[in-house]
Design a protein around this motif. Structure first.
Motif, short mmCIF file in Angstrom:
data_model
loop_
_atom_site.label_atom_id
_atom_site.label_comp_id
_atom_site.label_asym_id
_atom_site.label_seq_id
_atom_site.Cartn_x
_atom_site.Cartn_y
_atom_site.Cartn_z
N ASN A 52 7.19 -0.85 40.17
CA ASN A 52 7.74 -0.96 41.52
C ASN A 52 7.63 0.34 42.30
O ASN A 52 7.47 0.33 43.52
CB ASN A 52 9.21 -1.39 41.45
N SER A 53 7.75 1.46 41.60
CA SER A 53 7.64 2.77 42.22
C SER A 53 7.39 3.79 41.12
O SER A 53 7.33 3.44 39.94
CB SER A 53 8.92 3.13 43.00
N VAL A 54 7.29 5.05 41.49
CA VAL A 54 7.02 6.08 40.51
C VAL A 54 8.16 6.24 39.52
O VAL A 54 7.98 6.79 38.42
CB VAL A 54 6.72 7.43 41.22
N ASN A 55 9.34 5.75 39.88
CA ASN A 55 10.48 5.85 38.96
C ASN A 55 11.18 4.51 38.77
O ASN A 55 12.40 4.46 38.57
CB ASN A 55 11.47 6.92 39.43
N ASN A 56 10.40 3.44 38.82
CA ASN A 56 10.99 2.12 38.62
C ASN A 56 9.97 1.21 37.94
O ASN A 56 8.97 0.82 38.53
CB ASN A 56 11.44 1.52 39.95
N LEU A 57 10.29 0.88 36.68
CA LEU A 57 9.42 0.04 35.87
C LEU A 57 10.23 -1.16 35.41
O LEU A 57 11.33 -1.02 34.88
CB LEU A 57 8.94 0.85 34.66
N LEU A 58 9.68 -2.36 35.62
CA LEU A 58 10.35 -3.59 35.18
C LEU A 58 9.43 -4.29 34.18
O LEU A 58 8.26 -4.56 34.47
CB LEU A 58 10.62 -4.51 36.36
N ILE A 59 9.96 -4.57 32.99
CA ILE A 59 9.16 -5.17 31.93
C ILE A 59 9.86 -6.41 31.40
O ILE A 59 11.03 -6.36 31.00
CB ILE A 59 8.92 -4.17 30.78
#
Length: 635
Positions: A52-59
């Motif tokens: 989603n962004s450089v500091n937002n990961l959704l798995i």
């Protein structure tokens, strides 16, 4: 643009629903070819990674595994790690019987929650929730679903579609949805021999592998990831525990790590600086000074894991280690680095894969390694390497834990790949023994064993064993083929300056020989015998990997009972090929003494699968010659 991403999400959702409708969880309907050599069958694994962004990961992941037998339980993989950086949003599992009927449902609160680290870790925020289920019958199926959010994007999960030995694969899917459109790098390994469907759509990736039979484990094979498809993915711009970074190559990546994680952590108290300067004031060479400081660290500190917040990658400040006397590999390495800085000696933090030999990937800069050591340039001579977590290793000796592999040196100018020292040409074990065979078939012996290189690494721990541990070590591990063996005495000499360990022992073995009125039968190789033969594979699939180079030399002076004499001596045995060599001989010294001499050497390396038969034949010959008996006859 938002409409496009909504469309992609709807398509993925439709595919999931369609697959779940088509998938019959009745285990009896699994294609037979997927059950051959399998302990479990992966019906579906779909992992969706959204940046989603450089500091937002959704798995998110949906995983359906049918377990065929008890051994297959390890393939369920129904667990989820979490820490202060990772938030679990969804977690559930449903268990079905062999006919696809629901047995039990588990919600997030039903998963067992434990620390994710082993004992020896003082502080850690790393935990894991896992499914604990004891089946009453086989086969059964587990449908596991999870979703978690992570603020660190430095570690993008990769893809190992065949997963492991002895698991059939019905369908394995990997989706990367790069909403943030951050530049990514990927590396596809061992893809050529597999039908992998790949779709690239702008910043998005989708890989699918389907209908692959299980791979049967073969001994002496390379690591699984070396021979099967393996996808690595990383972002060129990322965040690690709130620290943003970039790294298109090792120079750039290493500079980011050094600047943000390892610099400015070398502050020490004035008293410690004064103490360490005083320690080396009379020494002239860099090597002498480093050796003295290494001994200081070994005497003062002990290893203990610390993994809170960014502690998995960032070291504890040197003054904290100095005050407490403990630290993890990063903390102790950084502390040693700070002490050397205090006396004007430059050193570098080193990231390494420890344990089984594995290189830092020269061509793919990313977060890699699981351990840290220290490198000291040495004024034109060979670099000095230090394992800072050990209180017992000799100065400058790494041992098999980190030897002979590519590592990442972190310098202010950037990352540099170097190779650690190899001990494959210096790993020797030399045994000299005086053996007395008694008339009743018993024997007594005094022996001297000297070990160097990685042979030293495997031997020197015995000096710390209790008497009970020594008995178990020699009787159950070293000489388990000698029944009725007893250890009379032991003496050890650990010469750390030359890295040589000496074992001096007195040993007795009752009923070693078969004595009769007419003859006396015994095996002259008493103390270093190869007894096992590599497994046979009629149609081997994997290359042959030998992991350890060594040379053993044995010489025994054997005194025979006065009542007997030699009936003859076997011919000298000698075999030599690409894997090493073997020599064994017996000679008569005088009427009551014979000398047994043996040399056995193996070389490490990876060989084509076609070479396995030759290797097995070689090892079979070694075992046969090692277990050969000779006859004495009554005078």
């Amino acid at each position: 643009m938002k409409t496009i991403y909504k469309t992609i999400a709807i398509v993925l959702l439709f595919n999931n629903l369609l697959y779940s409708q088509e998938t019959n969880l009745n285990a009896l309907l699994i294609p037979e070819e997927l059950k051959v050599n399998a302990d479990a069958v992966l019906r579906l694994s779909e992992k969706n990674i959204t940046v989603n962004s450089v500091n937002n990961l959704l798995i998110s992941e949906k995983r359906i595994v049918t377990v065929l037998n008890k051994r297959g339980r390890k393939h369920i993989d129904a667990y989820q790690h979490y820490n202060n950086d990772t938030r679990i949003k969804k977690l559930s599992a449903i268990v079905y019987d062999s006919l696809g009927e629901k047995i039990k449902k588990f919600s997030k609160s039903d998963f067992k929650d434990v620390s994710a680290v082993e004992g020896g870790q003082l502080y850690s925020d790393s935990r894991v929730k896992f499914l604990e289920y004891t089946p009453t019958s086989y086969p059964y199926t587990v449908v596991f679903e999870s979703e978690y959010q992570n603020s660190s994007t430095a570690l993008i999960p990769g893809w190992l579609p065949l997963e492991d030995y002895r698991i059939g694969i019905e369908k394995n899917i990997y989706n990367l949805n790069n909403i943030a459109k951050i530049e990514i790098r990927k590396q596809e390994e061992n893809f050529d021999d597999y039908e992998i469907n790949k779709v690239e759509n702008g910043s998005n990736l989708r890989y699918t592998l389907a209908n692959k039979s299980a791979i049967k484990y073969e001994k002496n094979s390379p690591p699984f990831y070396k021979t099967t498809p393996y996808l690595k993915v990383t972002l060129n711009s990322f965040s690690l525990k709130g620290i943003k970074g970039s790294g298109k190559n090792w120079t750039e990546f290493g500079k980011w790590m050094y600047t943000n994680l390892y610099s400015n952590k070398d502050e020490l108290s004035p008293s410690t600086v004064s103490e360490v300067k005083n320690l080396v004031k009379d020494l002239k060479t860099t090597k002498e000074k480093v050796k003295r400081i290494y001994k200081f660290v070994q005497d003062k500190t002990r290893y203990i894991g610390v993994q809170i917040d960014i502690g998995g990658w960032e070291p504890i400040a040197a003054n904290k280690v100095d005050e407490s006397g403990y630290g993890d590999c990063k903390g102790l390495t950084n502390y040693t680095n700070a002490l050397l800085n205090a006396v004007g000696i430059k050193s570098h933090h080193v990231l390494v894969f420890s344990g089984s030999k594995r290189d830092i990937d020269n061509d793919f800069s990313s977060i890699q390694g699981n351990h840290m050591i220290l490198n000291i340039p040495n004024e034109g001579d060979d670099d000095i390497w230090l394992e800072c977590t050990s209180q017992t290793l000799p100065f400058g000796f790494l041992g098999s834990f980190t030897d002979d592999r590519d590592v990442l040196i972190l310098t202010p100018e950037g990352g540099v790949i170097k190779r650690t020292p190899s001990y494959k040409d210096s790993s020797f074990q030399n045994t000299h023994a005086k053996v007395k065979l008694l008339k009743n078939g018993n024997l007594t012996t005094t022996l001297n064993i000297k070990s160097t290189g990685n042979q030293y690494n495997y031997a020197y721990h015995t000096e710390t064993y209790t008497q009970k541990e020594l008995e178990r070590h020699y009787k159950e591990s070293v000489w388990d083929y000698n029944n009725n063996l007893e250890i009379v005495s032991t003496e050890f000499d650990n010469d750390k300056d030359v890295v040589e360990f000496t074992e001096k022992l007195e040993v007795t073995v009752d009923n070693y020989a078969t004595a009769s009125e007419t003859n006396y039968l015994f095996k002259p190789n008493i103390l270093n015998r190869k007894t096992s033969i590599p497994d046979r594979y009629r149609d081997r699939k994997m290359p042959l990997k030998l992991t350890f180079s060594f040379t053993d030399t044995d010489e025994y002076l054997i005194e025979i009972p006065e009542e007997y004499q030699l009936s003859g001596l076997p011919e000298k045995k000698e075999v030599k090929n690409k894997f090493g060599y073997y020599k064994a001989s017996l000679e008569k010294v005088d009427d009551k003494t014979i000398k047994y001499h043996r040399e056995f050497s193996l070389v490490e390396g990876v060989f084509p699968k076609e070479d396995y038969k030759l290797y097995r034949k070689f090892m079979k010959s070694v075992a046969r010659y090692d277990n050969q008996r000779i006859e004495l006859i009554k005078k």
